[in-house]
Scaffold this motif. Structure first.
Motif, mmCIF file in Angstrom:
data_model
loop_
_atom_site.group_PDB
_atom_site.id
_atom_site.type_symbol
_atom_site.label_atom_id
_atom_site.label_comp_id
_atom_site.label_asym_id
_atom_site.label_seq_id
_atom_site.Cartn_x
_atom_site.Cartn_y
_atom_site.Cartn_z
ATOM 1 N N LEU A 242 -47.179 32.039 67.879
ATOM 2 C CA LEU A 242 -46.757 32.381 69.239
ATOM 3 C C LEU A 242 -45.887 33.609 69.406
ATOM 4 C CD1 LEU A 242 -45.983 28.771 70.465
ATOM 5 C CD2 LEU A 242 -47.855 30.218 71.262
ATOM 6 N N SER A 243 -45.438 34.226 68.326
ATOM 7 C CA SER A 243 -44.527 35.345 68.558
ATOM 8 C C SER A 243 -45.277 36.626 68.897
ATOM 9 C CB SER A 243 -43.624 35.567 67.357
ATOM 10 O OG SER A 243 -44.409 35.711 66.212
ATOM 11 N N THR B 179 -40.108 31.869 64.795
ATOM 12 C CA THR B 179 -38.650 31.882 64.758
ATOM 13 C C THR B 179 -38.126 31.067 63.581
ATOM 14 O OG1 THR B 179 -38.222 32.274 67.086
ATOM 15 C CG2 THR B 179 -36.612 30.947 65.947
ATOM 16 N N SER B 180 -38.783 29.927 63.315
ATOM 17 C CA SER B 180 -38.212 29.042 62.295
ATOM 18 C C SER B 180 -38.150 29.717 60.929
ATOM 19 C CB SER B 180 -38.949 27.702 62.242
ATOM 20 O OG SER B 180 -40.275 27.876 61.850
ATOM 21 N N VAL B 181 -39.032 30.675 60.654
ATOM 22 C CA VAL B 181 -38.946 31.374 59.369
ATOM 23 C C VAL B 181 -38.465 32.814 59.547
ATOM 24 C CG1 VAL B 181 -40.611 29.917 58.184
ATOM 25 C CG2 VAL B 181 -41.413 31.922 59.427
ATOM 26 N N CYS B 182 -37.710 33.045 60.614
ATOM 27 C CA CYS B 182 -37.214 34.395 60.876
ATOM 28 C C CYS B 182 -35.730 34.279 61.226
ATOM 29 C CB CYS B 182 -38.054 34.991 62.003
ATOM 30 S SG CYS B 182 -37.446 36.516 62.683
ATOM 31 N N VAL C 286 -41.254 37.422 69.825
ATOM 32 C CA VAL C 286 -40.669 36.203 69.254
ATOM 33 C C VAL C 286 -39.520 35.719 70.149
ATOM 34 C CG1 VAL C 286 -39.061 37.404 67.704
ATOM 35 C CG2 VAL C 286 -39.876 35.126 67.105
ATOM 36 N N THR C 287 -38.844 36.659 70.788
ATOM 37 C CA THR C 287 -37.740 36.285 71.674
ATOM 38 C C THR C 287 -38.281 35.602 72.935
ATOM 39 O OG1 THR C 287 -36.526 38.152 70.816
ATOM 40 C CG2 THR C 287 -35.677 37.172 72.822
ATOM 41 N N GLY C 288 -39.462 36.033 73.378
ATOM 42 C CA GLY C 288 -40.111 35.361 74.504
ATOM 43 C C GLY C 288 -40.462 33.931 74.146
ATOM 44 N N ALA C 289 -40.926 33.737 72.917
ATOM 45 C CA ALA C 289 -41.272 32.380 72.474
ATOM 46 C C ALA C 289 -40.033 31.489 72.532
ATOM 47 C CB ALA C 289 -41.853 32.419 71.063
ATOM 48 N N ASP C 290 -38.906 32.007 72.064
ATOM 49 C CA ASP C 290 -37.649 31.246 72.142
ATOM 50 C C ASP C 290 -37.320 30.898 73.589
ATOM 51 O OD1 ASP C 290 -37.318 31.822 69.448
ATOM 52 O OD2 ASP C 290 -35.151 32.062 69.677
ATOM 53 N N ASN C 291 -37.506 31.874 74.466
ATOM 54 C CA ASN C 291 -37.146 31.655 75.866
ATOM 55 C C ASN C 291 -38.064 30.644 76.545
ATOM 56 O OD1 ASN C 291 -34.789 33.171 76.947
ATOM 57 N ND2 ASN C 291 -35.792 34.870 75.932
ATOM 58 N N ASP D 63 -33.214 41.418 72.929
ATOM 59 C CA ASP D 63 -31.986 41.097 73.657
ATOM 60 C C ASP D 63 -32.288 40.315 74.938
ATOM 61 O OD1 ASP D 63 -33.285 43.158 74.879
ATOM 62 O OD2 ASP D 63 -31.531 44.405 75.210
ATOM 63 N N ASP D 64 -33.411 39.613 74.962
ATOM 64 C CA ASP D 64 -33.790 38.739 76.078
ATOM 65 C C ASP D 64 -34.144 39.487 77.358
ATOM 66 O OD1 ASP D 64 -33.461 36.252 74.702
ATOM 67 O OD2 ASP D 64 -31.299 36.403 74.977
ATOM 68 N N VAL D 65 -34.366 40.793 77.275
ATOM 69 C CA VAL D 65 -34.796 41.538 78.471
ATOM 70 C C VAL D 65 -36.316 41.410 78.604
ATOM 71 C CG1 VAL D 65 -35.045 43.839 79.488
ATOM 72 C CG2 VAL D 65 -32.878 43.162 78.426
#
Lengths: 458, 270, 114, 546
Positions: A92-93, A118-121, A299-304, A403-405
């Motif tokens: 998904l990243s 994310t889990s391996v990053c 990857v940050t989008g996946a977290d969000n 940075d979540d932008v």
């Protein structure tokens, strides 16, 4: 005829790394379906665009290695996932938020697990965040304000080549009009990486002693005692450490960037946590921020997306009908290596090539559904393999910078292959129908924003 | 006569069996117990699908089987009675338990007794990571009770523990007693690295020397009187500690100076 | 006696660019099986550029090609490899309740083959 | 699929249409309330039940970057409050910062059908809208944070009022916001740039931006009123939470003169006493000023005991609060425009300050003379979760219950308030005003908060009960835009809800002014900043009337 049917795409966004630079000027040869020039791109971005081509002959879907129609493959994928007692969705990243949302919906409906790269990053940094919090910022604040920038356990010169110029080292901003001249840059690492020449100071820490060094810094920032053997332990002299402490306390706006030199080594989340806590501590004296330098484009989008839909950023399990989070239990390496899962949906990721061997071995023995833009080790072992359009080049959609932008992607040209979002939306519809045969009116929510058409059907 | 749950079928995927506690089975016939639910991955099944239940609960539940290592949440939130397992167990053993006792003849997976507040867990074999710890994000782990591990335990023993006792006859992994708020951790064997990182109060005692963080300060070498009592209690729990080690002396370190500096680590230095 | 060294897998520009060309291309395979070593260590161990080395630990083993790095850029006893299938073979799957397998600073035994 | 419905025989509370508990049938067709339906409606017998417009939350934090950070931060809070899915609805988690799906469903289960996210940075607008898409049932919009926007402050410093107004309007259009939000106006620069200092008095000019908070406040009130936005500037005053801050609050209100303004979570701004020392109640002074100035609306920001999450664009405040426990804390600076602070929090009955805050909120409710201008809110999740609303309603409606609750809290704090002397009990009609009709009117939502013909068919039907907490906790029916979402307490279908925003007019040449600033100081491209229409799901533009 090549070269005549050319299109320029301005303000396009490169999704190769977490810098997500949105100032690309792409020259697109629409006949050849190639990007012939990517102005402003770095070495990685240039390769990302230059090597992108459409394998027209490749089947859009395969079942057990044989070409199949997309509808057949969607049906087979849905059955595989619905039949499983412990299916995992992973990856998904390298796809859009719109696709990620559909993936979480599928995991929710089939009561499976869902986890991202994310889990391996920076998964350990996520765990650290849950324990410590974080003083952080958007990258423009560093460009405008930071007079002290420290990179720790990362090598942006090679992993995020424009991080220096666009955001943090030579970037000129409101209170840093002279760029590099207005700031001090420090690199802390176990080896002299290609990032070191950009820095005013390089601090070489003994391998595996980042935590000890960070802890010593925290103690000194708080004017507490540390062991006189600190140089023996960390390889860094007390004078050097104290000088760094003074530098940090006396700057106007300090920023700590960190990489996988912290998350992937012994100590993992405690290493990240120590660094975040150091930045927090420093706010007693000045303004200080920290930020993991995240990898893949979205990857940050996946977290969000995971966080807003489930409450948790990665490592989520729905088997009880609601999300639960437990890294080490519901993260993919663990689930595979412990042989807990019985089916997998892998999206835009290649665990079969980069996971520990024990995890790869189990993946090879269970039915796998894969979505990727090209053939991978994972797609080769998949029961159902979809070939999809490349995000940011052949699809629109949303990605989040490190940075979540959030940034909107501009499509450069069409791909004959469907998007991840389209395939996942189709699978979602089928798993819902298989799971809730009596409730076909259930899905009242309009489709995602990019899925206006299922164009491969026409 | 205890209530006997004999495993008849290995689960295909992990089994979540938080109904296997004295609190849930009290007053149930064996047939009633067989009807209680378990989660087999995402399907809701019955205990009877995986266990043959016989006997009568007399305060003890006995589990037997070769595949109990895939059974999670045994004894979770239990408040009384005894669970005896002949074999290994899966994750979250005795999670959040407040009373009673759990005895495991084999090994336990990760998360033994997380956030437990009372009772006792005893494991003859090894335990995984995060024994007696907090779950991610929480600021408090174990708040009471005892965990005795006769083999080794791995990382993050007693993460953010607030009270109680964890005793390990073998070795512990990294970050033993990390972020500890109070309570005691005893390790007979080797400590991993970074013991007591971020600890506020509490004690970690080891019978072996160890390398400590630069934020732990050596204060003295002494023979703390209270250890005699403490060790007598531990021997009572079945741990072996020879007289020399009971006598000491011990090196005392205090830390973590990054926090309040009120925790202590005692290392045998005879 | 094989020498024990500390393996640091990481990103490199070439790994990144070759990734775009495709994981089944020779370039990616080559780059992810190239290991950098301190030149002084190489002299001490009698290795030359281009030598095939076996890296081995209790998890598994992989064959790599040796390349020298200035002694100032890579500490003694440390070797660097770009992430890829080679480094995966040496990674343990235990994640210690974090989801993350230890992927850097892996002690490996290094010996020349052939 | 909307239904044609007849809600028959209920006691109707529709204060905007002067209906106070009359027995009356309500007809619904095509998502609207109609006098007489054109088709034969499905009749639902609601006799013995209270029929009200759907609740409207004028100030909460439910979507966007800071909310999501607060979600990520607290797995321990979610773990204890799972929200299982059904065949119709998605699963999620609760706690003080629920997942998006749980947020929408839980608002619906309290009878709320509209909620406004009160603080989104412009650069985070796209994120907030994406979350809204996944926030079911309710209609929603957000207020965009402009009170620390450096470009706008530069215009003010240079006295370019006209361009300021155009730029504000451009920003609202670019972000698809509902109105402007000021949080600690002028306070970001001291926080970010001057070693974490803060604004003292609102006439103090920052030496960097050379503009005082009062100038910022005055300019926004002027511009937004001239633009004719349906809701005036929504202001979180300077010095939130600090003892003696009521003075700042009064000064802020005075700055407005007789122009429209909304003061957010005014409870947090009604403290007497000396800075740095324990606060006292100044609710009387604040209530008196609000009572005598019809241009002012406010929401209370009631504190409710138990778990909360502090999340605010007032980063300096979050840092101050962090000092008490030194537990996990988030600060996130947003380039050129904003920032936020987050920390888990818990209000406890025995703590003087917490009890005082609780009492001040209740005082403000009970001293307020015009229910149309004081809105029920907890500043979710700052004062506590919105899930506390039923209990808060009972505190207002049930004097005996209130007395019992007063006994449970720190008595030293209670003694410093008027709470024991205030016997007022809110009526159902007044509750309908402070939770629906009033906030809808303050927001300028002409089709909400009432049940006259043409109104949105957002309706909640409660079983009438003595225990008002129980009553407001579980509506029997919830109708959203004509869809029967909850029937006999059960979800019958999923529904996305509408996105509400405004489109004030402006001179497009202002872009030429914004763009160069942007290119110098932002880290994304100007052309990638504005949120395009593809992000809008079902939406409605609420008209401006300049």
């Amino acid at each position: 005829m090549s070269g005549e049917n050319v299109k320029i795409v301005e303000n396009a966004t490169c999704t190769f790394c977490g810098c997500v630079c949105d100032d690309m000027v792409l020259t697109v040869d629409l006949d050849q379906k190639r990007i012939t020039k990517a102005k402003n791109a770095c070495i990685l971005g240039r390769a990302w665009y230059a090597e992108h081509y459409i394998e027209e002959d490749a089947p859009a879907a395969m079942i057990d290695g044989k070409p199949a129609s997309i509808d057949e493959a969607v049906e087979e994928a849905a059955k595989t996932l619905v039949d499983a007692k412990f299916p995992i969705t992973y990856g998904l990243s390298d796809t859009t938020c719109e696709a990620q949302k559909q993936a979480v919906a599928i995991a929710d409906i089939i009561k499976g697990s869902i986890d991202t790269t994310t889990s391996v990053c920076h998964g350990p940094s996520g765990i650290a965040f849950q324990g410590v919090g974080e003083s952080t910022m958007t990258l423009g604040e560093v460009k405008n304000r930071a007079d002290l920038v420290i990179y720790w356990g990362g090598n942006p010169a090679e992993s995020h080549p424009r991080h220096f110029g666009r955001y943090a080292v030579t970037a000129k901003g409101m209170f840093t009009p002279r760029g590099k001249k207005d700031r001090t840059v420090v690199v802390v690492d176990v080896r002299k990486t290609p990032s070191v020449p950009a820095a005013n100071q390089f601090i070489q820490v003994k391998p595996g002693k980042d935590f000890e060094l960070l802890w010593a810094l925290r103690a000194l920032v708080k004017n507490r005692k540390i062991s006189p053997n600190i140089e023996e332990i960390t390889g860094v002299s007390l004078e050097t450490i104290q000088a760094l402490v003074d530098k940090m306390k006396n700057c106007r706006y300090g920023a700590l960037f960190f990489g996988m030199g912290l998350t992937m080594t012994r100590g993992r989340h405690f290493n990240s946590g120590a660094l975040i806590a150091l930045a927090t501590d420093l706010n007693e004296y000045t303004h200080f921020v920290a930020k993991p330098v995240r990898g893949h484009g979205n990857v940050t989008g996946a977290d969000n997306v995971m966080s807003w839909q489930t409450g948790y950023p990665f490592g989520v399990n729905f088997s009880r009908g609601f999300p639960r989070f437990n890294p080490g239990e519901f993260t993919t390496v663990d689930l595979l290596a412990k042989k807990d899962v019985d089916a997998a949906l892998i999206i835009a990721s290649d665990p079969a090539s980069n996971f520990p061997q024990a995890a790869i071995d189990h993946l090879a023995g269970i039915p796998v559904v894969s979505l990727d833009t090209k053939a991978t080790m994972t797609s080769k072992l998949a029961h159902v393999a979809f070939r999809t359009a490349t995000y940011g080049i052949n699809t629109a959609g949303t990605v989040y910078r490190m940075d979540d932008v959030p940034i909107t992607l501009r499509k450069a040209f069409d791909s004959p292959f469907p998007t991840d979002e389209e395939i996942l939306t189709a699978i979602k519809k089928r798993v819902r129908a298989l799971k809730f045969p009596k409730n076909q009116a259930g899905d009242k929510v309009p489709p995602g924003r990019a899925s206006q058409k299922e164009h491969w059907k026409h | 006569m205890p209530l006997l749950l004999k495993q008849i079928a290995p689960p295909e995927v992990p089994l979540e069996a938080d109904n296997i506690t004295p609190d849930r089975i009290t007053g149930q016939t064996p047939a009633g117990v067989e009807k209680l639910t378990v989660m087999h991955g995402n399907e809701t099944r019955r205990i009877g699908d995986f266990f043959r239940v016989t006997g009568q609960y007399d305060g003890v539940i006995n589990l037997q089987g070769d595949h109990l290592g895939r059974v999670k949440f045994i004894g979770a939130r239990m408040s009384r009675g005894v669970i005896r397992v002949d074999g290994d167990v899966g994750e979250h053993l005795g999670a959040g338990m407040s009373g009673g006792a759990i005895l495991i003849s084999g090994n336990a997976a990760d998360w033994v007794g997380p956030e437990m507040s009372g009772g006792r867990i005893e494991i003859r074999g090894n335990a995984g990571h995060m024994t007696g710890s907090a779950y991610r994000g929480a600021d408090m782990g174990m708040t009471g009770g005892e965990i005795i591990i006769h083999g080794n335990a791995r990382n993050e023993v007693g993460n953010a523990m607030r009270n109680g006792l964890i005793a390990i006859a073998g070795n512990s992994g990294d970050f033993t007693g990390v972020n500890m708020l109070a309570g005691s951790i005893f390790v007979s064997g080797e400590l991993g690295i970074r013991t007591g990182a971020g600890m506020k109060r509490g004690s970690v005692i080891s019978l072996k020397d160890a390398e400590l963080l630069p934020t732990f300060d050596y204060s003295c070498t002494y023979q703390p009187g209270y250890l005699t009592l403490y060790f007598r209690y531990l021997t009572g729990l079945g741990l072996e500690i020879d007289d020399e080690r009971v006598r000491g002396p011990y090196k005392r370190y205090c830390g973590d100076s990054v926090e309040m500096n009120r925790g202590e680590i005692l290392l045998y230095s005879g | 006696m094989p020498e024990t060294m500390l393996l640091v897998p990481g990103r490199s520009s070439k790994q990144g660019t070759s990734l775009n060309k495709g994981k089944f291309e020779d370039e990616y395979q080559e780059i992810t099986s190239l290991v950098e070593m301190n030149e002084e260590d190489m002299v001490r161990l009698g290795f030359n550029n281009g030598d095939k080395l076996r890296l081995k630990n209790p998890v598994g083993e992989t064959i790599v090609t040796c390349k020298s790095k200035k002694a100032t850029d890579l500490p003694h006893g440390m070797i660097f490899i770009a992430y890829g299938p080679g480094s995966s073979r040496l990674m343990e799957s235990d994640t210690a309740g974090s989801g993350m397998p230890l992927s850097k600073h892996l002690p490996v035994q290094v010996e020349k083959i052939g | 699929m909307t239904e044609c419905l007849q809600l028959a025989g209920g006691k109707v509370y529709d204060p905007a249409n002067n209906i106070d508990g009359d027995i009356k049938d309500i007809y619904i067709e095509q998502g609207r309330i109609v006098e007489t339906p054109s088709a034969t409606p499905r009749k639902i017998n609601v006799s013995g039940m209270a029929v009200m417009p759907g609740g409207v939350d004028i100030h909460c934090h439910i979507a966007g970057p800071k909310v999501n950070l607060a979600r990520k931060l607290q797995p321990e809070d979610h773990r204890l409050d799972p929200h299982p899915g059904t065949e119709q609805t998605r699963s999620g988690v609760g706690g003080s910062v629920p997942s998006t799906f749980a947020t929408g469903y839980r608002y619906a289960t309290l009878g709320y059908t509209t909620a406004m996210e009160a603080a989104v940075s412009p650069i985070g607008a796209r994120h907030a809208i994406e979350e809204f898409h996944d926030t079911p049932v309710i209609d929603k919009g957000f207020y965009v944070l402009l009170g620390n926007n450096i470009f706008l402050q530069q215009l003010l410093r240079e006295g370019r009022k006209e361009e300021f107004r155009h730029a504000v309007a451009w920003w609202i259009n670019a972000t698809k916001a509902y109105t402007t939000k000021l949080v600690n106006p002028g306070g970001d620069e001291p926080w970010k740039g001057k070693k974490n200092s803060r604004v003292g008095n609102i006439d103090e000019k920052s030496d960097v931006i050379e503009v005082s908070p009062r100038q910022v406040i005055d300019a926004f009130i002027g511009a937004v009123n001239e633009l004719g936005l349906p809701h005036p500037p929504h202001i979180h005053c300077n010095n939130l939470g600090h003892s003696g801050n009521f003075d700042t609050t009064l000064e802020t209100m005075k700055t407005a003169g007789d122009r429209r303004v909304h003061l957010a979570h005014i409870q947090f701004h009604s403290y007497g006493g000396e800075p740095g020392k324990n606060p006292k109640s100044a609710s009387r002074q604040i209530a008196e000023y609000v009572n005598s100035h019809p241009n002012i609306t406010c929401d209370v920001g009631q504190v409710m005991f138990g778990k909360s999450t502090i999340m605010t664009a007032d980063s300096a405040l979050a840092y101050t609060l962090r000092g008490f426990k030194k537990a996990k804390w988030v600060n996130a600076d947003t380039e050129c425009e904003s920032g936020c602070g987050i920390l888990p929090f818990s209000y406890q009955e025995h703590i003087y300050v917490h009890a005082l805050q609780w009492a001040i909120g209740l005082e403000l409710f009970l001293l307020s003379e015009d229910p149309w201008r004081i809105v029920l809110s907890t500043d979710h999740p700052n004062g506590g979760s919105f899930m506390n609303y039923p209990k808060l309603i009972r505190l207002l409606m049930d004097r005996e219950f209130r007395k019992e609750e007063i006994k449970r809290v720190n008595q030293k704090a209670v003694k410093r308030t008027l709470l024991n002397e205030l016997d007022r009990e809110y009526t159902l009609n007044e509750i309908a005003i402070i939770t629906r009709a009033g906030p809808a009117r303050a927001l300028g939502l002409k089709n909400k908060g009432h049940m006259g013909p043409g109104a949105d068919a957002d309706i909640t039907i409660y079983d009438e009960m003595e225990d008002k907490e129980a009553m407001f906790n579980a509506p029997r029916y919830v109708v959203k835009s004509g869809n029967l979402i909850i029937e006999n307490h059960e979800f019958r279908r999923d529904y996305t809800g509408k996105f509400l925003h405004t489109e004030p007019g402006y001179d497009a040449s202002i872009v030429d002014q914004v763009k160069p600033f942007f290119e110098n100081y932002y880290s994304i491209e100007f052309d990638n900043y504005a949120v395009d229409d593809s992000y809008l799901h079902d939406h409605e533009v609420i008209a401006s009337s300049p």
